[in-house]
Design an enzyme around this catalytic site. Structure first.
Site, short mmCIF file in Angstrom:
data_model
loop_
_atom_site.label_atom_id
_atom_site.label_comp_id
_atom_site.label_asym_id
_atom_site.label_seq_id
_atom_site.Cartn_x
_atom_site.Cartn_y
_atom_site.Cartn_z
N HIS A 127 0.84 -1.20 0.00
CA HIS A 127 0.00 0.00 0.00
C HIS A 127 0.88 1.25 0.00
CE1 HIS A 127 -3.47 2.56 1.32
NE2 HIS A 127 -2.48 3.24 1.87
N GLU A 128 1.90 1.25 0.84
CA GLU A 128 2.78 2.41 0.92
C GLU A 128 3.60 2.55 -0.38
OE1 GLU A 128 2.59 4.66 3.24
OE2 GLU A 128 1.03 3.44 4.16
#
Length: 288
Positions: A127-128
């Site tokens: 996600h990051e």
């Protein structure tokens, strides 16, 4: 076995709301120039030095299993892995900073690791990485600076800052949907990403393994039914206007929907390489 998405581009998975909100932000004069210029350089150096002085740098020698999760996710998304840090903090969270692309880094709080499985941690890392892949770094940092400025400027300046803050918060909420998609492309199992969102909503070290994902997803129906009235819609807008992230149940539902879409399956079916998550594989470099 997972698949490495060779040549993956941000627009291959970017959420339409993210694209629209990013386009609107780019129309505000001077934002990119200010953040990528002197202001961006100072902010980047400040956050980098502060972070390296107060967190643990993950590497092949330091918590190598976390380092391998970073390499795994980076390879699948076809992106150069940034530095990864572990920070002592009781609030489960993870975040990324990349203003000018020189020193991109990611931070994970210790409390987050305590409630997630390794597969879920890899999804969080992905996600990051989605923020980096979609070049969200400039606006992520600017949002934090605007929030600070709103409390320091005089009234007229505060009103201006709050107006810009509102636009940035709207963008942030839209950007999260794209990054959740990046997490799914790495996890390649929607239940893993949905479980992360469930645990961030109400997980703890003693309860995380006991939570029921199906029951959590049933809350979406109740929420949507309550939001179908005029009053419900008004309350929903009031509830979300100042949030930096969309509501977790809505993010989980969005992932559930996208995981069954032709768009998602087409990405996985493009020319690719079979990928063993246990191998020491690194992704290719991509300029932000």
């Amino acid at each position: 076995m997972k698949t490495q998405l060779i040549g993956l581009k941000a627009d291959d998975f970017r959420h339409p709301l993210d694209l629209e909100a990013t386009t609107n932000l780019k129309q505000l004069p001077g934002l990119d120039i200010a953040m990528r210029g002197i202001l961006g350089s100072v902010a980047e150096d400040f956050f980098y030095l502060n972070n390296i002085a107060s967190s643990i740098l993950i590497s092949e020698k330091q918590l190598p299993h976390l380092h391998q999760l970073l390499l795994n996710a980076s390879s699948i998304l076809d992106i150069e892995p940034p530095q990864l840090y572990l920070k002592q903090n009781p609030v489960p969270n993870a975040y990324t900073l990349a203003i000018r692309g020189r020193k991109p880094f990611m931070v994970i709080h210790t409390s987050l690791l305590e409630i997630l499985t390794d597969e879920e941690v890899e999804a969080v890392i992905a996600h990051e990485l989605g923020h980096l892949k979609c070049e969200h770094g400039v606006y992520l940092t600017l949002a934090n600076l605007i929030v600070l400025a709103a409390g320091l400027l005089p009234t007229w300046g505060s009103i201006l800052a709050q107006s810009m803050q509102s636009q940035l918060l709207q963008w942030l909420r839209c950007a999260e949907f794209s990054c959740d998609r990046a997490a799914l492309l790495v996890a390649q199992d929607p239940k893993i990403v949905m479980s992360v969102l469930m645990k961030l909503t109400g997980g703890s070290p003693s309860l995380a393994s006991k939570l029921n994902l199906d029951a959590f997803m049933e809350q979406v129906k109740d929420y949507q039914e309550m939001s179908n009235t005029d009053i419900g819609e008004m309350l929903r807008e009031m509830q979300t206007a100042q949030l930096t992230h969309p509501l977790p149940i809505l993010r989980a539902k969005a992932i559930e929907n996208w995981s069954s879409s032709a768009e998602y399956y087409d990405l996985l079916e493009k020319p690719k390489v079979s990928y063993n998550s246990q191998s020491q594989t690194k992704g290719g470099w991509r300029n932000w």
